[in-house]
Motif scaffolding. Sequence first.
Motif, PDB file in Angstrom:
ATOM      1  N   LEU A  34       9.362   1.681  15.994  1.00  0.00           N
ATOM      2  CA  LEU A  34       8.670   2.768  15.314  1.00  0.00           C
ATOM      3  C   LEU A  34       9.687   3.838  14.936  1.00  0.00           C
ATOM      4  CD1 LEU A  34       5.448   3.126  17.486  1.00  0.00           C
ATOM      5  CD2 LEU A  34       5.567   2.338  15.116  1.00  0.00           C
ATOM      6  N   TYR A  35       9.603   4.311  13.716  1.00  0.00           N
ATOM      7  CA  TYR A  35      10.576   5.288  13.231  1.00  0.00           C
ATOM      8  C   TYR A  35       9.916   6.173  12.185  1.00  0.00           C
ATOM      9  CZ  TYR A  35      15.060   7.194  11.658  1.00  0.00           C
ATOM     10  OH  TYR A  35      16.109   8.026  11.358  1.00  0.00           O
ATOM     11  N   LEU A  36      10.020   7.482  12.385  1.00  0.00           N
ATOM     12  CA  LEU A  36       9.440   8.426  11.434  1.00  0.00           C
ATOM     13  C   LEU A  36      10.524   8.808  10.431  1.00  0.00           C
ATOM     14  CD1 LEU A  36       6.933  10.077  10.691  1.00  0.00           C
ATOM     15  CD2 LEU A  36       7.844  11.932  12.101  1.00  0.00           C
ATOM     16  N   PHE A  37      10.356   8.324   9.207  1.00  0.00           N
ATOM     17  CA  PHE A  37      11.367   8.558   8.183  1.00  0.00           C
ATOM     18  C   PHE A  37      10.950   9.721   7.312  1.00  0.00           C
ATOM     19  CE2 PHE A  37      13.117   7.630   3.894  1.00  0.00           C
ATOM     20  CZ  PHE A  37      14.449   7.870   4.212  1.00  0.00           C
ATOM     21  N   ALA A  71       6.209  15.555   5.694  1.00  0.00           N
ATOM     22  CA  ALA A  71       5.747  15.174   7.026  1.00  0.00           C
ATOM     23  C   ALA A  71       6.335  13.835   7.431  1.00  0.00           C
ATOM     24  CB  ALA A  71       4.227  15.112   7.051  1.00  0.00           C
ATOM     25  N   GLY A  72       6.685  13.005   6.489  1.00  0.00           N
ATOM     26  CA  GLY A  72       7.338  11.753   6.787  1.00  0.00           C
ATOM     27  C   GLY A  72       6.366  10.591   6.845  1.00  0.00           C
ATOM     28  N   LEU A  80      -0.010  11.000   9.909  1.00  0.00           N
ATOM     29  CA  LEU A  80      -0.676  11.585  11.059  1.00  0.00           C
ATOM     30  C   LEU A  80      -2.190  11.390  10.962  1.00  0.00           C
ATOM     31  CD1 LEU A  80       1.334  14.921  11.331  1.00  0.00           C
ATOM     32  CD2 LEU A  80       1.390  13.041  12.974  1.00  0.00           C
ATOM     33  N   ALA A  81      -2.758  11.031  12.116  1.00  0.00           N
ATOM     34  CA  ALA A  81      -4.200  10.757  12.140  1.00  0.00           C
ATOM     35  C   ALA A  81      -5.001  12.044  12.248  1.00  0.00           C
ATOM     36  CB  ALA A  81      -4.517   9.839  13.322  1.00  0.00           C
TER      37      ALA A  81
END
Length: 511
Positions: A182-185, A203-204, A229-230
Amino acid sequence: MEKHSMKFIKPVATLALGATVLTAAVLGTPANVAEAASYKVSKGYLISKTTGKKISGYKTYNGKVYKDGKLLNGLKSGVYYKQGKKASGTYKGKYYSKGKKYTGLKSGNYYKNGVKASGTYKSKYYSKGKLYSGLKSGVYYKNGVKGTGSYKSKYYSKGNLLTGIRTSTGSLYIKGELNKDLYLFEKELYNGSKLNKGLALYAGKLYNGSKLNKGIVEFNEKWYNGSTLANGSIKTPDGKTINVKDGIQILNAVEKATNAVEKAETSKTIAEVTAAQNLLTALEDGEVKTALQTRLNAIELAEKVATVEELTTALANDQVKSITLTADITTTTPVAPKVGVTIDGAGNKLAINTLSPEGNNTADGLYIQQDNVTLKNITVTGTHSDNLIEIYGDNATLENVTVSGGKKAGIYVNNDGVKTLTVNFNGVHTTDNGWNAGIGLSAQKADSKVIANFSGKNTFGEDVAVYSEKDSKYAGIYEVNGLENFVQTEIASQDKWIYETKALVSNAKYR
């Protein structure tokens, strides 16, 4: 008269013109012309017309350079000649152009001062004269240009390892490799063609491996639905339904308190226990509150301390069972561990410089009054007035401990009750302590018993002494195990510690 004058002037003018020509012939002939007239080329050699011999050294004749009579093939003053003329070509490993060492491109090769060179020339990188393909200082080149593509199983973009999205595939790369976790780009936000300075980052997008995430997942303590984001009501992978806003779960008071207790159970730190306790205090549900309080009270804390203030706080908390020093600490007050506490110095020093006056003062240093206390991996020093470490509690363990600076004993084991007091020494070292002993054992009552178990390598700069005077208040029972090569000495009635050059006990049981 006029006719006569004209006839006279004409020969004079002719004579003057002839004189001018004669003067030019005699005085105006260049030296090199005259010199050149002295040489000639014969059978390929430059020779003197006068002597008929070859001309020595360098000589220029008819625009060509000769050396020792032959047309020069080689260097003169750093200039390359071939058949007497400035030439282009390779000579002794160097390339020349019109006689001079060449810098630039020739037949696709890069030269610098005549040598095939490495470096950047007109925005391209060359290695030993050739356009370079490969890595140089971590930059990937392809035919001399910072390249885009795969090289040795890693992907590069304009010469650098790619961290970002590969345009052709839409896949996420991290330092040239396909992302596997998992990676937030986050992309930098542009305003027109320039990096925007007023707005924050996007926000990515959350990637799972090399592709955008699908489904509900928690990452960095935030919930994501797909790649973003949920928000709203979501069902977690373990089947729970929760409400979130911008990825953060919206908790009620019970949920917040429960999470805080769980975090405290994991961290085992005072800070997290305090945070959980604050939430429990405000909780109204009595049954839940009692259950959570029971869990919180059962936590055995493990604190890392770097200052005397942190050490004092940890020692005062009944729940702290493990204290680890992360730096040397100096205190001017006694250190008194609670029951069952382990103090691990982790190789650091604890200096106890209490301010009490000289005299028979107890509990001035490291005062082990409680049972089951462990002290390890530490050096204890001090300037206090009595024994540096005093042990009154049962089943104390000293492991890899160095004690230095006690006014009397470095370590004083004192059983002042009708009981058995056991102390375990493993790798204990005493040095520079006072006139009594490195370690002193005292059983004050007739039915008092001190058991001292020694193991590992112990070294003593002073005696291991026993207060065992006959018919005195120190005539208890002593059992010493594990000491080798020590001599037991009969002790007459004395009123102070034994002062000898050798330890006074060996493996022994005696009263």
